[in-house]
Design a protein around this motif. Structure first.
Motif, PDB file in Angstrom:
ATOM      1  N   LEU A 119       0.818  -1.208   0.000  1.00 22.99           N
ATOM      2  CA  LEU A 119       0.000   0.000   0.000  1.00 22.99           C
ATOM      3  C   LEU A 119       0.855   1.263   0.000  1.00 22.99           C
ATOM      4  O   LEU A 119       0.537   2.244  -0.670  1.00 22.99           O
ATOM      5  CB  LEU A 119      -0.922   0.002   1.225  1.00 22.99           C
ATOM      6  N   LEU A 120       1.923   1.231   0.771  1.00 21.84           N
ATOM      7  CA  LEU A 120       2.810   2.384   0.893  1.00 21.84           C
ATOM      8  C   LEU A 120       4.221   1.924   0.536  1.00 21.84           C
ATOM      9  O   LEU A 120       4.926   1.382   1.387  1.00 21.84           O
ATOM     10  CB  LEU A 120       2.784   2.943   2.326  1.00 21.84           C
ATOM     11  N   PRO A 121       4.642   2.083  -0.685  1.00 20.08           N
ATOM     12  CA  PRO A 121       5.960   1.594  -1.116  1.00 20.08           C
ATOM     13  C   PRO A 121       7.074   2.073  -0.191  1.00 20.08           C
ATOM     14  O   PRO A 121       7.140   3.244   0.166  1.00 20.08           O
ATOM     15  CB  PRO A 121       6.106   2.188  -2.518  1.00 20.08           C
ATOM     16  N   VAL A 122       7.928   1.155   0.194  1.00 21.06           N
ATOM     17  CA  VAL A 122       9.053   1.474   1.067  1.00 21.06           C
ATOM     18  C   VAL A 122      10.327   0.944   0.437  1.00 21.06           C
ATOM     19  O   VAL A 122      10.290   0.157  -0.515  1.00 21.06           O
ATOM     20  CB  VAL A 122       8.874   0.863   2.476  1.00 21.06           C
ATOM     21  N   GLU A 123      11.438   1.368   0.988  1.00 19.36           N
ATOM     22  CA  GLU A 123      12.736   0.865   0.566  1.00 19.36           C
ATOM     23  C   GLU A 123      13.459   0.299   1.763  1.00 19.36           C
ATOM     24  O   GLU A 123      13.292   0.774   2.891  1.00 19.36           O
ATOM     25  CB  GLU A 123      13.574   1.990  -0.060  1.00 19.36           C
ATOM     26  N   CYS A 124      14.260  -0.711   1.527  1.00 22.95           N
ATOM     27  CA  CYS A 124      15.038  -1.314   2.598  1.00 22.95           C
ATOM     28  C   CYS A 124      15.942  -0.253   3.225  1.00 22.95           C
ATOM     29  O   CYS A 124      16.639   0.482   2.520  1.00 22.95           O
ATOM     30  CB  CYS A 124      15.875  -2.465   2.050  1.00 22.95           C
ATOM     31  N   ALA A 125      15.910  -0.180   4.535  1.00 21.55           N
ATOM     32  CA  ALA A 125      16.723   0.821   5.235  1.00 21.55           C
ATOM     33  C   ALA A 125      18.211   0.566   5.080  1.00 21.55           C
ATOM     34  O   ALA A 125      19.023   1.480   5.217  1.00 21.55           O
ATOM     35  CB  ALA A 125      16.358   0.840   6.724  1.00 21.55           C
ATOM     36  N   GLY A 126      18.579  -0.669   4.770  1.00 17.89           N
ATOM     37  CA  GLY A 126      20.001  -0.996   4.679  1.00 17.89           C
ATOM     38  C   GLY A 126      20.588  -0.886   3.289  1.00 17.89           C
ATOM     39  O   GLY A 126      21.783  -0.637   3.142  1.00 17.89           O
ATOM     40  N   CYS A 127      19.731  -1.081   2.229  1.00 16.43           N
ATOM     41  CA  CYS A 127      20.295  -1.110   0.871  1.00 16.43           C
ATOM     42  C   CYS A 127      19.411  -0.464  -0.181  1.00 16.43           C
ATOM     43  O   CYS A 127      19.758  -0.481  -1.370  1.00 16.43           O
ATOM     44  CB  CYS A 127      20.596  -2.550   0.470  1.00 16.43           C
ATOM     45  N   ASP A 128      18.248   0.057   0.219  1.00 12.10           N
ATOM     46  CA  ASP A 128      17.312   0.721  -0.699  1.00 12.10           C
ATOM     47  C   ASP A 128      16.580  -0.238  -1.631  1.00 12.10           C
ATOM     48  O   ASP A 128      15.952   0.197  -2.601  1.00 12.10           O
ATOM     49  CB  ASP A 128      18.016   1.790  -1.548  1.00 12.10           C
ATOM     50  N   GLU A 129      16.630  -1.526  -1.380  1.00 14.39           N
ATOM     51  CA  GLU A 129      15.835  -2.457  -2.185  1.00 14.39           C
ATOM     52  C   GLU A 129      14.358  -2.116  -1.998  1.00 14.39           C
ATOM     53  O   GLU A 129      13.905  -1.889  -0.877  1.00 14.39           O
ATOM     54  CB  GLU A 129      16.102  -3.901  -1.741  1.00 14.39           C
ATOM     55  N   PRO A 130      13.589  -2.086  -3.076  1.00 11.08           N
ATOM     56  CA  PRO A 130      12.188  -1.678  -2.943  1.00 11.08           C
ATOM     57  C   PRO A 130      11.307  -2.744  -2.295  1.00 11.08           C
ATOM     58  O   PRO A 130      11.633  -3.933  -2.305  1.00 11.08           O
ATOM     59  CB  PRO A 130      11.761  -1.426  -4.397  1.00 11.08           C
ATOM     60  N   ASP A 131      10.192  -2.270  -1.736  1.00 12.73           N
ATOM     61  CA  ASP A 131       9.105  -3.120  -1.244  1.00 12.73           C
ATOM     62  C   ASP A 131       9.471  -3.955  -0.024  1.00 12.73           C
ATOM     63  O   ASP A 131       8.896  -5.022   0.196  1.00 12.73           O
ATOM     64  CB  ASP A 131       8.583  -4.039  -2.354  1.00 12.73           C
ATOM     65  N   ALA A 132      10.415  -3.492   0.769  1.00 13.21           N
ATOM     66  CA  ALA A 132      10.736  -4.185   2.024  1.00 13.21           C
ATOM     67  C   ALA A 132      11.352  -3.177   2.980  1.00 13.21           C
ATOM     68  O   ALA A 132      12.259  -2.438   2.596  1.00 13.21           O
ATOM     69  CB  ALA A 132      11.706  -5.335   1.778  1.00 13.21           C
ATOM     70  N   ALA A 133      10.843  -3.136   4.202  1.00 15.25           N
ATOM     71  CA  ALA A 133      11.418  -2.231   5.193  1.00 15.25           C
ATOM     72  C   ALA A 133      12.852  -2.634   5.504  1.00 15.25           C
ATOM     73  O   ALA A 133      13.707  -1.793   5.776  1.00 15.25           O
ATOM     74  CB  ALA A 133      10.581  -2.240   6.466  1.00 15.25           C
ATOM     75  N   LEU A 134      13.096  -3.958   5.420  1.00 19.89           N
ATOM     76  CA  LEU A 134      14.437  -4.495   5.650  1.00 19.89           C
ATOM     77  C   LEU A 134      14.521  -5.813   4.904  1.00 19.89           C
ATOM     78  O   LEU A 134      13.772  -6.751   5.201  1.00 19.89           O
ATOM     79  CB  LEU A 134      14.682  -4.689   7.149  1.00 19.89           C
ATOM     80  N   CYS A 135      15.402  -5.904   3.927  1.00 20.64           N
ATOM     81  CA  CYS A 135      15.500  -7.134   3.136  1.00 20.64           C
ATOM     82  C   CYS A 135      16.204  -8.222   3.945  1.00 20.64           C
ATOM     83  O   CYS A 135      16.811  -7.966   4.984  1.00 20.64           O
ATOM     84  CB  CYS A 135      16.250  -6.867   1.834  1.00 20.64           C
ATOM     85  N   ASP A 136      16.123  -9.449   3.458  1.00 21.63           N
ATOM     86  CA  ASP A 136      16.701 -10.584   4.188  1.00 21.63           C
ATOM     87  C   ASP A 136      18.209 -10.430   4.376  1.00 21.63           C
ATOM     88  O   ASP A 136      18.755 -10.753   5.447  1.00 21.63           O
ATOM     89  CB  ASP A 136      16.411 -11.887   3.446  1.00 21.63           C
ATOM     90  N   ALA A 137      18.889  -9.948   3.342  1.00 26.00           N
ATOM     91  CA  ALA A 137      20.349  -9.809   3.440  1.00 26.00           C
ATOM     92  C   ALA A 137      20.728  -8.789   4.496  1.00 26.00           C
ATOM     93  O   ALA A 137      21.652  -9.008   5.303  1.00 26.00           O
ATOM     94  CB  ALA A 137      20.935  -9.414   2.086  1.00 26.00           C
ATOM     95  N   CYS A 138      20.019  -7.662   4.521  1.00 27.98           N
ATOM     96  CA  CYS A 138      20.327  -6.624   5.508  1.00 27.98           C
ATOM     97  C   CYS A 138      19.911  -7.061   6.913  1.00 27.98           C
ATOM     98  O   CYS A 138      20.571  -6.714   7.899  1.00 27.98           O
ATOM     99  CB  CYS A 138      19.650  -5.312   5.117  1.00 27.98           C
ATOM    100  N   ARG A 139      18.828  -7.815   6.990  1.00 21.78           N
ATOM    101  CA  ARG A 139      18.423  -8.338   8.305  1.00 21.78           C
ATOM    102  C   ARG A 139      19.517  -9.237   8.870  1.00 21.78           C
ATOM    103  O   ARG A 139      19.826  -9.199  10.066  1.00 21.78           O
ATOM    104  CB  ARG A 139      17.107  -9.102   8.180  1.00 21.78           C
ATOM    105  N   SER A 140      20.120 -10.038   7.996  1.00 25.77           N
ATOM    106  CA  SER A 140      21.213 -10.918   8.434  1.00 25.77           C
ATOM    107  C   SER A 140      22.425 -10.119   8.887  1.00 25.77           C
ATOM    108  O   SER A 140      23.158 -10.525   9.792  1.00 25.77           O
ATOM    109  CB  SER A 140      21.615 -11.861   7.295  1.00 25.77           C
TER     110      SER A 140
END
Length: 219
Positions: free
Chosen positions: A18-39
């Protein structure tokens, strides 16, 4: 109510539609935090001994951890707090599970700007209970851009501690840079009669020129 991680992540993914976001760690779209950055936020505690005071930090303040912390502090992305909370909890466990946890106080200006206390928020998500014994005694300048000696002078005598006499205390902060603010907290708490077990931070910057501000000063 604290949601289970699976439920929370599902809600974040749904919100991203609903509200497009970017990963806080790498700017990947559609995720507040992608799996790689979460790791990349998996705790990796490191220890500094600064003038006899142990300072444990859960993560390096670089790369993904630095970007995520900045997003939490400066962009109001409070949903990131649970992802970095394990780092602070790991730093506390390295010192003492049973000590009183005392966060550095948030300035009035920062509280007005953010509406929340960063360290308190992260601690809560890490299952840590804090006790606010420190308060500002005088105004200080922004520490950003100041050198080691300037930071020490800027915060010297700036904190007051009330209560805590006889308590075993761990001082909490988000990032240790030169150690000047932690040094002032240690001074104030010792002056109030507390025993300092050590300090715990979410992250630590790399040493600059091999120097750190002393963490212990005479009351």
């Amino acid at each position: 109510m604290r949601l289970p991680p699976v439920v929370r992540l599902s809600l974040e993914d749904a919100l991203a539609l609903l509200l497009p976001v970017e990963c806080a760690g790498c700017d990947e779209p559609d995720a507040a935090l992608c799996d790689a950055c979460r790791s990349a936020l998996a705790p990796a505690p490191t220890l500094q001994i600064l003038d006899g005071v142990r300072v444990w930090s859960g993560l390096p303040f670089a790369g993904v951890p630095a970007r995520v912390l900045r997003a939490l502090k400066e962009e109001g992305r409070t949903g990131l707090a649970p992802s970095i909370a394990p780092a602070l909890a790991a730093a506390v466990r390295a010192l003492d599970r049973d000590a009183v946890l005392v966060p550095l106080p948030t300035s009035r200006a920062s509280m007005r700007r953010r509406g929340y206390r960063v360290v308190d928020l992260v601690a809560r998500h890490g299952g840590l209970r804090v006790t606010r014994l420190l308060s500002p005694g005088r105004a200080t300048a922004d520490q950003r851009g100041l050198g080691v000696d300037e930071r020490a002078r800027n915060v010297a005598g700036s904190l007051r501690a009330r209560g805590g006499a006889g308590a075993r205390v761990i001082v909490l902060d988000d990032v240790v840079t030169t150690g000047a603010t932690l040094s002032e907290a240690v001074r104030a708490l010792r002056h109030a009669g507390a025993e300092i077990v050590g300090c715990a931070t979410i992250a630590a910057t790399a040493r600059h020129n091999g120097r750190r501000a002393p963490l212990v000063t005479d009351p």
